[in-house]
Design a protein around this motif. Structure first.
Motif, PDB file in Angstrom:
ATOM      1  N   HIS A   1      88.731  45.931  45.228  1.00  0.00           N
ATOM      2  CA  HIS A   1      87.878  47.156  44.696  1.00  0.00           C
ATOM      3  C   HIS A   1      87.895  48.212  45.442  1.00  0.00           C
ATOM      4  O   HIS A   1      88.221  48.335  46.522  1.00  0.00           O
ATOM      5  CB  HIS A   1      86.443  46.456  44.440  1.00  0.00           C
ATOM      6  CG  HIS A   1      86.357  45.574  43.428  1.00  0.00           C
ATOM      7  ND1 HIS A   1      86.005  45.775  42.342  1.00  0.00           N
ATOM      8  CD2 HIS A   1      86.381  44.026  43.600  1.00  0.00           C
ATOM      9  CE1 HIS A   1      86.053  44.619  41.577  1.00  0.00           C
ATOM     10  NE2 HIS A   1      86.195  43.647  42.065  1.00  0.00           N
TER      11      HIS A   1
ATOM     12  N   ALA B   1      88.293  52.935  36.211  1.00  0.00           N
ATOM     13  CA  ALA B   1      88.758  51.732  37.048  1.00  0.00           C
ATOM     14  C   ALA B   1      87.897  51.623  38.224  1.00  0.00           C
ATOM     15  O   ALA B   1      87.449  52.440  38.980  1.00  0.00           O
ATOM     16  CB  ALA B   1      90.168  52.324  37.155  1.00  0.00           C
ATOM     17  N   ARG B   2      87.695  50.367  38.608  1.00  0.00           N
ATOM     18  CA  ARG B   2      86.946  50.038  39.699  1.00  0.00           C
ATOM     19  C   ARG B   2      87.942  49.205  40.912  1.00  0.00           C
ATOM     20  O   ARG B   2      87.701  48.912  41.845  1.00  0.00           O
ATOM     21  CB  ARG B   2      85.831  49.072  39.736  1.00  0.00           C
ATOM     22  CG  ARG B   2      84.814  49.552  38.870  1.00  0.00           C
ATOM     23  CD  ARG B   2      83.569  48.888  38.590  1.00  0.00           C
ATOM     24  NE  ARG B   2      84.025  47.950  37.388  1.00  0.00           N
ATOM     25  CZ  ARG B   2      83.318  46.585  37.330  1.00  0.00           C
ATOM     26  NH1 ARG B   2      82.313  46.172  38.281  1.00  0.00           N
ATOM     27  NH2 ARG B   2      83.964  45.796  36.440  1.00  0.00           N
ATOM     28  N   ASN B   3      89.100  49.263  40.497  1.00  0.00           N
ATOM     29  CA  ASN B   3      90.129  48.517  41.185  1.00  0.00           C
ATOM     30  C   ASN B   3      91.274  49.589  41.387  1.00  0.00           C
ATOM     31  O   ASN B   3      91.812  50.125  40.343  1.00  0.00           O
ATOM     32  CB  ASN B   3      90.811  47.278  40.454  1.00  0.00           C
ATOM     33  CG  ASN B   3      91.738  46.552  41.268  1.00  0.00           C
ATOM     34  OD1 ASN B   3      92.733  47.135  41.279  1.00  0.00           O
ATOM     35  ND2 ASN B   3      91.400  45.385  41.540  1.00  0.00           N
TER      36      ASN B   3
END
Lengths: 105, 487
Positions: free
Chosen positions: B356, B297-299
């Motif tokens: 982010h 995950a980047r969020n």
């Protein structure tokens, strides 16, 4: 113990189950937001009918109708806001615009 | 005065449900502005006191449930009482933080109203006496959460797409649940929790199908993998208040409802021999998929969603065991999920909801309080010693090994290793990196006063392991009550 003693019950159950399945698939897969909401409404009504055909408690029909109407109301509000924000109610256009704004993980 | 107090204590469950409903109405009377949250805070505080007192008396002091309510409209079992207390306290903490998350303007009264409606729905689901009432209460909670998430569309139109996915998923899951309830009622002849434990289930296969449909529906709603396709969009782009309310309040309540339903299914041999393996398989899949997705995950909000899916998987493994120790371990896992979500997402929301993970770089220097909250959540996700996350995993290993389910320990280890990776990554970004963009550099603790709930949750998550005896006693009591189908 037999679950479905009469042919009429079987027919109603089959129709309701088919209605639920087709409507649920449409709600998931359709590109148009309005069609998705209408399909969702029909899926919930179909589930209520299937539950009645199976001999579920009478309150189940009321609960299904209330949930379907509430979902339709909230969905309609979301659809209106989507039209204002995106100038479109096509899911593909909306997903494309969201993807440009923030790519998925 | 004493009579009034006795009357209130005898009807504590009803007060816990009605207080937020009344507060929801009052919130709409306030025309605009952050003051609309005041009735919410007051109502949910009353609800927390009522539910907390009930949980204290029933689970710690071992008192019988108040006769006024039990068996009539509401059912007071161990898990329900514990879940209601958790839901009301969490909702009160979220309400305290809500003025900062909602912002001024005309949306504030509606947001406060929806938060309380959602809380009332989740609390009512904990006390539901039959499956139809359970469905209705859950629908109230879910639809209010959907609308709350969609309110974020005022700031970010992406919230609308997430809310739509949430709505569609909820509707389809609700349809499955209705059919499942009908199957259970037809096969067992009853649909009330009181009677389910005694019903002989003359058609066990049909009853198993019914319970399977109900449990699947609840798992879809809670965001258990692989039924969580909607979660990325809802968590990632939804409004801060809506996401926080669902992650910390809704998902734990849904898992508690799942525990209540599963308790009857797993404990009845002809049904349990079908349901327990299915719960187990779903739990293992959720652990693996949730952990992998959280690593990628980047969020931050999506990371929380996928981490919750992994924790929900551990919960499913715990309740599949069918033992009081298993149910107690599942309840600790629910508590860990709620605390980690509140700390992580509450802390992040205080710095204007970073999208982010890059926005967290060096945040500890610029926003120390938010960083403490996020760190607390991350440590709990990692299962660091003394945290509630560690306690949850330890209890699950104990329950698994005690029941001969050695491989359950393997699942917990997978979750913990993945948690070390993605939780550790968060802490590394907060404390050991510098801001990489001007926008990230601008983030500060803008809403320090409203960080208190997230900080409370973070501190609880980090320090509860220091003296968990009272908590474990309470949750073990709840597990025993549930496994025995009532007091």
């Amino acid at each position: 113990m037999s679950l479905l003693p009469s042919v009429l019950e079987m027919l109603l159950l089959a129709l309701a189950a088919a209605m639920t399945a087709i409507a649920a698939a449409t709600a998931w897969a359709s590109a148009n937001v309005i069609k998705r909401l209408a399909a969702l409404f029909l899926a919930q009504i179909g589930a209520g009918l299937a539950a009645l055909a199976l001999g579920g408690p009478a309150q189940i029909a009321l609960a299904a109708l209330a949930a379907a109407l509430a979902s339709l109301t909230i969905g309609a509000a979301i659809a209106v806001r989507m039209q204002e924000a995106y100038r479109s109610i096509d899911s593909d256009d909306i997903d494309e615009a969201d993807h440009r704004a923030e790519p998925a993980d | 005065m004493i009579d009034v107090l006795d009357l209130a204590r005898a009807n504590a469950a009803l007060i816990a449900i009605l207080a937020p409903l009344c507060g929801a109405g009052l919130a709409l009377l306030i025309p605009s502005g952050r003051w609309a949250c005041a009735p919410a805070v007051l109502a949910l505080a009353v609800s927390s006191i009522a539910a907390g007192d009930l949980a204290w008396r029933m689970l710690l002091l071992g008192q019988a449930p108040p006769m006024a309510m039990n068996g009539l409209v509401l059912r007071l079992d161990g898990v329900g009482v514990a879940a209601a207390a958790l839901s009301s306290v969490t909702a009160a903490l979220i309400a305290l933080a809500s003025p900062a998350l909602i912002g001024p303007g005309r949306r504030a009264p509606l947001a406060a109203c929806l938060l309380q409606l959602a809380a009332a729905g989740w609390i009512a689901s904990a006390f539901a006496s039959d499956l139809v009432m359970l469905f209705a209460a859950i629908e109230i909670g879910m639809l209010a959460s959907c609308a709350l998430g969609a309110l974020g569309g005022g700031r970010d139109r992406g919230a609308l797409g997430g809310a739509l996915r949430f709505l569609i998923n909820n509707g389809v899951a609700g349809a499955l649940m209705l059919i499942g309830v009908a199957f259970v009622a037809r096969a067992s002849g009853v649909a009330t929790f009181d009677a389910l434990g005694d019903a002989p289930a003359p058609a066990p296969h049909a009853a198993a199908i019914g319970f399977g449909l109900v449990i699947s529906a609840l798992a879809m709603k809670a965001g258990v993998a692989p039924l969580h396709g909607w979660a990325g969009a809802y968590y990632g782009r939804g409004g801060a208040l809506g996401v926080l309310a669902f992650a910390a309040l809704g998902a734990p309540a849904l898992l508690a409802a799942l525990a209540r339903v599963a308790a009857y299914a797993v404990a009845t041999p002809p049904i349990g021999e079908h349901i327990a393996p299915a719960l187990l398989a779903l739990g293992l899949v959720s652990v693996v998929i949730g952990s992998v997705q959280a690593i990628g995950a980047r969020n931050l909000a999506r990371l929380a969603a996928y981490a919750n899916a992994a924790q929900a998987g551990c919960f499913l493994i715990a309740i599949a065991m069918g033992s009081p120790a298993g149910f107690a371990a599942g309840l600790v896992q629910i508590l860990a999920l709620a605390a980690a979500s509140l700390a992580l997402l509450g802390g992040a929301a205080a710095t204007a909801h970073p999208a982010h993970l890059e926005a967290l770089d060096g945040l500890a220097r610029r926003a120390p309080f938010s960083s403490i909250a996020i760190t607390g959540g991350a440590l709990s996700l990692m299962g660091a010693p003394l945290t509630i996350g560690f306690l949850a995993r330890w209890r699950l290993i104990e329950a698994g090994v005690g029941g001969g389910w050695w491989w359950a320990a393997g699942a917990v280890i997978v979750t913990s290793l993945a948690g070390v990776f993605y939780g550790g990554r968060l802490i590394e970004r907060l404390y050991f990196r510098h801001a990489s963009t001007a926008a990230a550099e601008a983030r500060r603790d803008r809403r320090r006063g409203f960080l208190a709930p997230a900080l409370c949750a973070a501190l609880a998550a980090m320090l509860i392991g220091v003296d968990p005896a009272w908590l474990l006693r309470m949750l073990e009591g709840a597990g025993r009550l549930l496994a025995g189908f009532g007091p």
